[in-house]
Write an enzyme that holds these catalytic residues in place. Structure first.
Site, PDB file in Angstrom:
ATOM      1  N   HIS A 161       0.443 -13.297  53.081  1.00  0.00           N
ATOM      2  CA  HIS A 161      -0.440 -12.462  54.438  1.00  0.00           C
ATOM      3  C   HIS A 161      -0.355 -12.952  55.575  1.00  0.00           C
ATOM      4  CE1 HIS A 161      -3.759 -15.305  55.540  1.00  0.00           C
ATOM      5  NE2 HIS A 161      -3.224 -15.755  53.798  1.00  0.00           N
TER       6      HIS A 161
ATOM      7  N   ARG B 148      -7.295 -10.150  53.709  1.00  0.00           N
ATOM      8  CA  ARG B 148      -6.006 -10.321  54.487  1.00  0.00           C
ATOM      9  C   ARG B 148      -4.534 -10.084  54.026  1.00  0.00           C
ATOM     10  NH1 ARG B 148      -8.553 -14.974  53.562  1.00  0.00           N
ATOM     11  NH2 ARG B 148      -7.376 -16.682  51.748  1.00  0.00           N
TER      12      ARG B 148
ATOM     13  N   GLU C 218      -6.575 -16.772  47.730  1.00  0.00           N
ATOM     14  CA  GLU C 218      -5.961 -18.057  47.700  1.00  0.00           C
ATOM     15  C   GLU C 218      -7.000 -19.277  46.818  1.00  0.00           C
ATOM     16  OE1 GLU C 218      -4.461 -20.662  48.819  1.00  0.00           O
ATOM     17  OE2 GLU C 218      -3.986 -19.755  50.422  1.00  0.00           O
TER      18      GLU C 218
ATOM     19  N   HIS D 196      -1.360 -15.125  49.322  1.00  0.00           N
ATOM     20  CA  HIS D 196      -1.740 -16.802  49.929  1.00  0.00           C
ATOM     21  C   HIS D 196      -0.680 -17.405  49.565  1.00  0.00           C
ATOM     22  CE1 HIS D 196      -5.652 -13.650  50.437  1.00  0.00           C
ATOM     23  NE2 HIS D 196      -5.324 -13.798  49.294  1.00  0.00           N
TER      24      HIS D 196
HETATM   25  O1  LIG Z   1      -6.994 -21.507  52.097  1.00  0.00           O
HETATM   26  C1  LIG Z   1      -6.200 -21.468  53.874  1.00  0.00           C
HETATM   27  O2  LIG Z   1      -6.782 -22.456  54.517  1.00  0.00           O
HETATM   28  C2  LIG Z   1      -5.029 -21.654  54.075  1.00  0.00           C
HETATM   29  O3  LIG Z   1      -4.366 -19.621  54.005  1.00  0.00           O
HETATM   30  C3  LIG Z   1      -3.925 -22.591  53.564  1.00  0.00           C
HETATM   31  O4  LIG Z   1      -3.855 -23.348  53.161  1.00  0.00           O
HETATM   32  P1  LIG Z   1      -3.709 -25.134  53.401  1.00  0.00           P
HETATM   33  O5  LIG Z   1      -1.807 -24.429  54.447  1.00  0.00           O
HETATM   34  O6  LIG Z   1      -4.470 -25.957  53.823  1.00  0.00           O
HETATM   35  O7  LIG Z   1      -2.650 -24.832  51.934  1.00  0.00           O
END
Ligand SMILES: O=C(O)[C@H](O)COP(=O)(O)O
Length: 322
Positions: free
Chosen positions: A77, A126, A180, A250
């Site tokens: 996203h 998102r 995610e 994600h």
């Molecule tokens: O969920 C989150 O904060 C981001 O989309 C991905 O986070 P990360 O780079 O800490 O894995």
């Protein structure tokens, strides 16, 4: 005639010799395969079954003997409002920023000549916004429609009754398995402040290691178990049947899918970083995925030269618009 009773879903039904008859196809699909009530205990199957009925024909496919070639686009996203604030987001459902909207539109331009028959997104806004905004740029000019199969009533109330309209549509399947990773007690915390409090190394371990869970959250391995299982069970069969698929999801659900596609080790995946709004292209052929990087733009020749099929598809879209 309701949309999910009209056409046989590819990959679910072996049509008998006389099955080319549309009427017979209708009866078979409605009785055995695409009747929403038949699938009331399995909304995932109902969703995909219904979607297959929405757009049954791959927009363009080339078969080489018994093998079919199809394209897979993966896209993280665009920037979300919590990416902007540098907060751990995980399964919290926040929208895109203005910049995220622009990234999604730009991504759409980059894939505007790559065929898309079906879209899978996570259940989070998102990812859905990104997929929808990207499709506004596509030269095929088909309309993405979110499938609603959360209840029998939702399925019935969202039927489409025109076959012409169905042919001009792209089914969008939303599913939590592509969400995610669940970031547990880090959700909503600022990433920089968390690193100051727990130490950079600890936070890096929570964010990038393969099997270490953040407090009360999912490790990448746990995220992979649900995302890749879903991919194998529901997305791969669509590619096998010649459908061109886009997946909007994600950073971590896609990292786990890429780990599977590129056969990465748990060590290699720790270095894999995905930027927001950058589409990645894979070609699926003979049961194998080959990574083709990221299409740069609609005028760039490179990516379309990868396969004959992509070049022909691009030419067809150009002819249609002139
Ligand atoms: O969920 C989150 O904060 C981001 O989309 C991905 O986070 P990360 O780079 O800490 O894995």
């Amino acid at each position: 005639m309701a949309a999910n009773f009209i056409l046989q879903p590819a990959g679910f039904l072996d049509v008998p010799p006389f099955g080319s008859s549309r009427i017979f196809g209708k009866l078979i699909s409605s009785r055995f395969f695409c009747n929403a009530s038949h699938h009331k205990f399995n909304p995932v199957i109902a969703s995909i079954c219904n979607a297959s009925a929405v757009d049954p024909t791959p927009s363009h496919s080339i078969s080489h003997g018994s093998s079919t070639e199809s394209t897979l686009i993966l896209i993280r996203h665009g920037e979300s409002m919590w990416n902007e604030k540098n907060l751990f987001t995980g399964c919290c459902d926040v929208p895109l920023t203005r910049r995220g909207v622009e990234e999604a539109i730009e991504a759409g331009k980059r894939i505007s000549y790559i065929p898309v028959d079906m879209i899978f997104t996570s259940g989070l806004i998102r990812a859905k916004m990104t997929a929808m905004l990207a499709m506004t740029q596509h030269h095929q000019k088909k309309v993405p429609i979110i499938m609603h199969n959360e209840s029998e009533q939702a399925t019935t109330w969202s039927q489409v009754y025109s076959e012409t309209t169905i042919k001009q549509s792209i089914p969008v399947i939303t599913t939590w398995q592509l969400n995610e990773r669940m970031y547990g007690e880090l959700q909503g915390l600022n990433k920089k402040e968390t690193a100051e409090r727990y130490g950079k190394e600890q936070v890096h371990e929570w964010r990038r290691s393969y099997d270490i869970q953040p407090p009360k959250g999912e490790s990448l391995e746990m995220c992979l178990r649900r995302a890749v299982t879903y991919f194998k069970e529901f997305i791969e069969p669509q590619l096998q049947s010649g459908k061109h698929v886009m997946v909007a999801a994600h950073a971590n659900s896609l990292r786990s899918i890429i780990m599977y596609l590129d056969k990465m080790t748990s060590q290699e995946v720790t270095n894999l970083e995905l930027s927001t709004g950058i589409p990645l292209l894979y070609i699926y052929k003979d049961g194998r995925f080959s990574s083709r990087g990221s299409p740069v733009g609609p005028t760039e020749a490179g990516v379309y030269a990868y396969t004959e099929s992509l070049a022909v598809y691009r030419q067809q879209l150009d002819e249609m618009s002139h």
